[in-house]
Design an enzyme around this catalytic site. Structure first.
Site, PDB file in Angstrom:
ATOM      1  CB  SER A 121      37.815  36.668 -29.129  1.00 18.38           C
ATOM      2  OG  SER A 121      36.687  36.020 -29.653  1.00 18.38           O
ATOM      3  CD  GLU A 218      34.286  40.665 -26.019  1.00 21.72           C
ATOM      4  OE1 GLU A 218      33.684  41.008 -27.053  1.00 21.72           O
ATOM      5  OE2 GLU A 218      34.941  39.621 -25.953  1.00 21.72           O
ATOM      6  CG  HIS A 283      34.554  40.588 -30.913  1.00 22.79           C
ATOM      7  ND1 HIS A 283      34.473  40.142 -29.608  1.00 22.79           N
ATOM      8  CD2 HIS A 283      35.210  39.633 -31.608  1.00 22.79           C
ATOM      9  CE1 HIS A 283      35.056  38.949 -29.521  1.00 22.79           C
ATOM     10  NE2 HIS A 283      35.506  38.621 -30.721  1.00 22.79           N
TER      11      HIS A 283
END
Length: 313
Positions: A121, A218, A283
């Site tokens: 992330s 992502e 995620h």
């Protein structure tokens, strides 16, 4: 042939029972209960865990940060330069990793030698820097003080095997994986979280993507029009110009899957390179761990991304 492919960056060594690892918080504040549970899992693997001084603290004014930039950077720097520490594991993402980049002594970190960095992330900003400035492979996977690590046994086990037995997890595939654009290509993996990658554009130290690289992308909680904007930024900046293939992970809470896929196909489909989607990194439940900076082969017919050598030495 394999010998004609760039094998990527220097690989840090794998972990062994008895190793010391440091947990740091480069971004958002860390929930104490998840941190304690995550540390317990690490200790069950035979690791000695040291926790950065800043991990359980908060920024005095900005509630979305786990302490000041200087303090969070000092934690990371101290852990990285400690010869007893075999790996630096990020507690969680959120926001803030990019703010550390100008506070770190990169020459000192280079002198400290190869070291493992894990996170995902927001930690994408640190991965980019570690790969480009230190020439190291880094590990994009679940973080210690998150539910993706504490409560998801499959994600946690894939992460553990990557760190301890990397030769057992060189192939990344899922039953849902499908070819968006068919083909096969080899190259060095790069990328991570889409919005973070777009956020680094225009900075003087942003790394150039590897020649014929395999881009990994992502994101989470970004509406389709925002995904469109991030991808358009990367396209206009030439981020995909040297790409040989693209691997797509999860797009959790980014809107209706059909709309998300339409955006991705519209903007990336005409690049003329293989694209494999739904590979399960990012995620999502049963999150897969993947290495950045290592040579790999993407094969849409086989529906898999295969590392040409284990992520860690």
């Amino acid at each position: 042939m394999m010998d004609s492919v760039d094998l990527g960056r220097c690989r840090p060594r794998r972990l062994h029972a008895g190793d010391t690892v440091a947990v740091v918080a480069p971004a958002g504040p860390v929930p104490d209960d998840l941190l304690d549970a995550g540390i317990a899992h690490l200790e069950s693997w035979g690791l000695h865990v040291v926790v950065g001084k800043q991990v359980r603290r908060r920024h005095p004014r900005l509630g979305y940060l786990a302490g000041t930039d200087a303090d969070r950077a000092a934690d990371l720097q101290r852990a990285w330069c400690d010869p007893e520490v075999a790996g630096v594991l990020c507690a969680r993402g959120g926001y803030g990793s990019m703010r550390l980049l100008d506070h770190l002594d990169w020459p000192a970190m280079a002198t400290a030698g190869p070291k493992l960095l894990t996170g995902s992330s927001d930690v994408t900003a640190l991965h980019e820097a570690v790969v480009s400035r230190l020439g190291l492979v880094s590990v994009f996977g679940p973080m210690v003080a998150t539910r993706a690590f504490v409560e998801d046994a499959q994600a946690r086990e894939h992460f553990r095997r990557t760190l301890f037995e990397p030769e057992t997890v060189t192939t990344l595939t899922r039953s849902a994986a499908t070819a968006m654009v068919p083909g096969c290509a080899r190259g060095v993996t790069y990328g991570g979280n889409l919005s973070l990658l777009a956020g680094t554009l225009g900075t003087s130290d942003v790394p150039a993507p590897p020649e014929r690289g395999i881009a990994l992308l992502e994101d989470v909680t970004e509406e389709p029009y925002r995904l469109d904007r991030f991808l358009t930024q990367l396209l206009r900046a030439g981020w995909f110009d040297r790409a040989g293939a693209i691997a797509l992970g999860s797009w959790t809470d980014c809107g209706p899957p059909k709309e998300v896929r339409a955006v991705l196909l519209d903007l990336l489909g005409e690049l003329g390179i293989p694209i494999l989607e739904e590979l399960g990194f990012g995620h999502c439940a049963d999150q897969r761990t993947i290495a950045l900076g290592v040579a790999a082969e993407l094969d849409t017919e086989a529906r898999q991304l295969t590392l040409l050598q284990p992520a860690l030495a």
